[in-house]
Design a protein around this motif. Sequence first.
Motif, PDB file in Angstrom:
ATOM      1  N   ARG A 182       0.855  -1.207   0.013  1.00 55.16           N
ATOM      2  CA  ARG A 182       0.157   0.173   0.115  1.00 55.16           C
ATOM      3  C   ARG A 182       0.828   1.206   0.000  1.00 55.16           C
ATOM      4  NH1 ARG A 182      -3.903  -0.199  -2.389  1.00 55.16           N
ATOM      5  NH2 ARG A 182      -4.310   1.717  -1.589  1.00 55.16           N
ATOM      6  N   ALA A 183       1.892   1.284   0.765  1.00 51.58           N
ATOM      7  CA  ALA A 183       2.922   2.466   0.886  1.00 51.58           C
ATOM      8  C   ALA A 183       3.610   2.587  -0.666  1.00 51.58           C
ATOM      9  CB  ALA A 183       4.180   2.181   1.726  1.00 51.58           C
ATOM     10  N   LEU A 184       3.876   1.580  -1.537  1.00 53.38           N
ATOM     11  CA  LEU A 184       4.402   1.984  -2.820  1.00 53.38           C
ATOM     12  C   LEU A 184       3.231   2.429  -3.614  1.00 53.38           C
ATOM     13  CD1 LEU A 184       6.589  -1.577  -3.236  1.00 53.38           C
ATOM     14  CD2 LEU A 184       7.342   0.683  -3.319  1.00 53.38           C
ATOM     15  N   HIS A 185       2.305   2.064  -3.571  1.00 53.22           N
ATOM     16  CA  HIS A 185       0.785   2.472  -4.104  1.00 53.22           C
ATOM     17  C   HIS A 185       0.818   4.031  -3.864  1.00 53.22           C
ATOM     18  CE1 HIS A 185      -2.541   2.622  -6.540  1.00 53.22           C
ATOM     19  NE2 HIS A 185      -3.269   3.176  -5.640  1.00 53.22           N
ATOM     20  N   THR A 186       0.872   4.217  -2.661  1.00 54.99           N
ATOM     21  CA  THR A 186       0.523   5.701  -2.120  1.00 54.99           C
ATOM     22  C   THR A 186       1.956   6.577  -2.685  1.00 54.99           C
ATOM     23  OG1 THR A 186      -0.506   4.882  -0.259  1.00 54.99           O
ATOM     24  CG2 THR A 186       0.328   7.056  -0.400  1.00 54.99           C
TER      25      THR A 186
END
Length: 192
Positions: A182-186
Amino acid sequence: MAPKPWGEWSTALSHLALGVVSLHAAVSTAQASRGAAAGFLLQALAAATMLAPGLGTDEDCLAGAWVATVIGLPLLAFDFHWVNGDRSSANLLLGGGMVLAVAGDHLSAEGRSVAGQAVVLVVAVTILIVAVFTTNTYGMWGGAMLGAAGLLSRVEEDRLLLLPKEDVCRGALAVGSWAYHRALHTQRLQWE
């Protein structure tokens, strides 16, 4: 046929959870970041080898877990640093992981354990630092969970929260992997 004891089920479930989360993250991040996808895929493959009976020997499974730790986790951190312009840290983490992967045969079992835990903690701290400076909440959670997995693996007790210690560590790693995904996506959304 006798039912399996809870310890065997919790071990299988922790490997399954880590494998499914990592495989989903690998597929989801493949277009945006091949390096992070490869890191997630290494984690998924290591978890799968532990689940499949007869797929490999115990030594093969341990070698897979070693590679997933010393190469897979630095690949995850690589993208965080690279996107934020810190290419030297990204290359240093990945290069250090590659050197450890090659040197693993020359280390004792305890040496590999200490080196693996050091990689986990270094990756967790560096991603946590980047996440704090970029205000990436998922990255902060991922760093905290990966750091927790690394620190819990050093605890002397065999059981934590009524479960085998390794299963709790894999659970924390699965939650950390989901948060990193999720952090990579954000992070990608912030830079577009």
